[in-house]
Design a protein around this motif. Structure first.
Motif, short mmCIF file in Angstrom:
data_model
loop_
_atom_site.label_atom_id
_atom_site.label_comp_id
_atom_site.label_asym_id
_atom_site.label_seq_id
_atom_site.Cartn_x
_atom_site.Cartn_y
_atom_site.Cartn_z
N LYS A 241 36.85 44.21 48.28
CA LYS A 241 36.81 43.23 47.19
C LYS A 241 35.59 43.50 46.31
N VAL A 242 35.81 43.57 45.00
CA VAL A 242 34.74 43.76 44.03
C VAL A 242 34.92 42.77 42.89
N LEU A 243 33.90 42.65 42.07
CA LEU A 243 33.99 41.86 40.84
C LEU A 243 34.04 42.84 39.68
N LYS A 244 35.00 42.66 38.77
CA LYS A 244 35.13 43.53 37.60
C LYS A 244 34.75 42.74 36.35
N THR B 61 30.86 45.05 40.40
CA THR B 61 29.83 44.63 41.34
C THR B 61 30.45 44.67 42.73
N PRO B 62 29.91 45.48 43.63
CA PRO B 62 28.71 46.28 43.49
C PRO B 62 28.95 47.50 42.59
N THR B 63 27.89 47.92 41.90
CA THR B 63 28.03 49.05 40.98
C THR B 63 28.13 50.37 41.72
N TYR C 204 31.55 38.12 28.50
CA TYR C 204 32.31 38.85 29.51
C TYR C 204 33.17 37.91 30.34
N VAL C 205 34.21 38.49 30.90
CA VAL C 205 35.06 37.83 31.88
C VAL C 205 34.83 38.56 33.20
N ILE C 206 34.63 37.80 34.26
CA ILE C 206 34.45 38.38 35.60
C ILE C 206 35.68 38.02 36.43
N LYS C 207 36.32 39.04 37.01
CA LYS C 207 37.52 38.81 37.82
C LYS C 207 37.35 39.45 39.19
N ASN C 208 37.92 38.80 40.21
CA ASN C 208 38.00 39.40 41.54
C ASN C 208 39.02 40.52 41.50
N ASP C 209 38.73 41.59 42.21
CA ASP C 209 39.63 42.72 42.27
C ASP C 209 39.47 43.38 43.63
N PHE C 210 40.46 44.13 44.06
CA PHE C 210 40.36 44.93 45.27
C PHE C 210 40.54 46.38 44.86
N ILE C 211 39.67 47.24 45.39
CA ILE C 211 39.83 48.67 45.14
C ILE C 211 40.03 49.37 46.47
N PRO D 3 36.13 43.74 54.48
CA PRO D 3 35.51 44.79 55.27
C PRO D 3 34.13 45.14 54.71
N LEU D 4 33.27 45.59 55.60
CA LEU D 4 31.95 46.02 55.17
C LEU D 4 32.03 47.35 54.45
N PRO D 5 31.18 47.57 53.45
CA PRO D 5 31.19 48.87 52.77
C PRO D 5 30.69 49.95 53.72
N PRO D 6 31.09 51.21 53.50
CA PRO D 6 30.64 52.27 54.38
C PRO D 6 29.13 52.47 54.27
#
Length: 117
Positions: free
Chosen positions: A78-81, A44-46, A92-99, A2-5
């Motif tokens: 979906k974000v990158l953590k 990301t996005p911050t 650093y480790v970059i992981k996909n995440d959903f918030i 989904p698009l961010p608000p």
């Protein structure tokens, strides 16, 4: 995904339920909200806009009616953590995440408990 608000409105625009109730009824939601920026430098996005409900109740006939509830509507984004590597803290480790992001508010009927007589 989904698009961010959309970005938040300028400061002072509909900051409270009373201000929202005083506006043009045809151009306003029954459960008005405002956006605020949520910042997380390890994500990301911050910056992501989060909706905040302005009223506890809903705007009915130009006034807040507490017989109804304003509640947030959520979307999973979906974000990158970013986190430190366990073996080497200079990397650093970059992981996909959903918030879960509140994107708007809606008006609902409250839940009632059945009373036993």
């Amino acid at each position: 995904m989904p698009l961010p608000p959309p970005p938040p409105p300028p400061p002072g625009v509909m900051d409270t339920c009373v201000q929202a109730a005083g506006g043009d009824i045809s151009a306003r939601a029954l459960a008005p909200w405002k956006y605020s920026l949520n910042r997380d430098v390890s994500r990301t996005p911050t910056e992501i806009s989060f909706a905040e409900c302005l009223c506890q109740g809903c705007i009915i006939n130009g006034r807040e009616n507490l017989s109804y509830n304003s509640v947030p509507v959520f979307a999973h984004v979906k974000v990158l953590k970013k986190s430190f590597c366990p073996d080497d803290r200079s990397k650093y480790v970059i992981k996909n995440d959903f918030i879960k992001v509140p994107v708007a508010c809606t008006c609902i009927m409250p839940r009632y408990r059945k009373s036993s007589f």
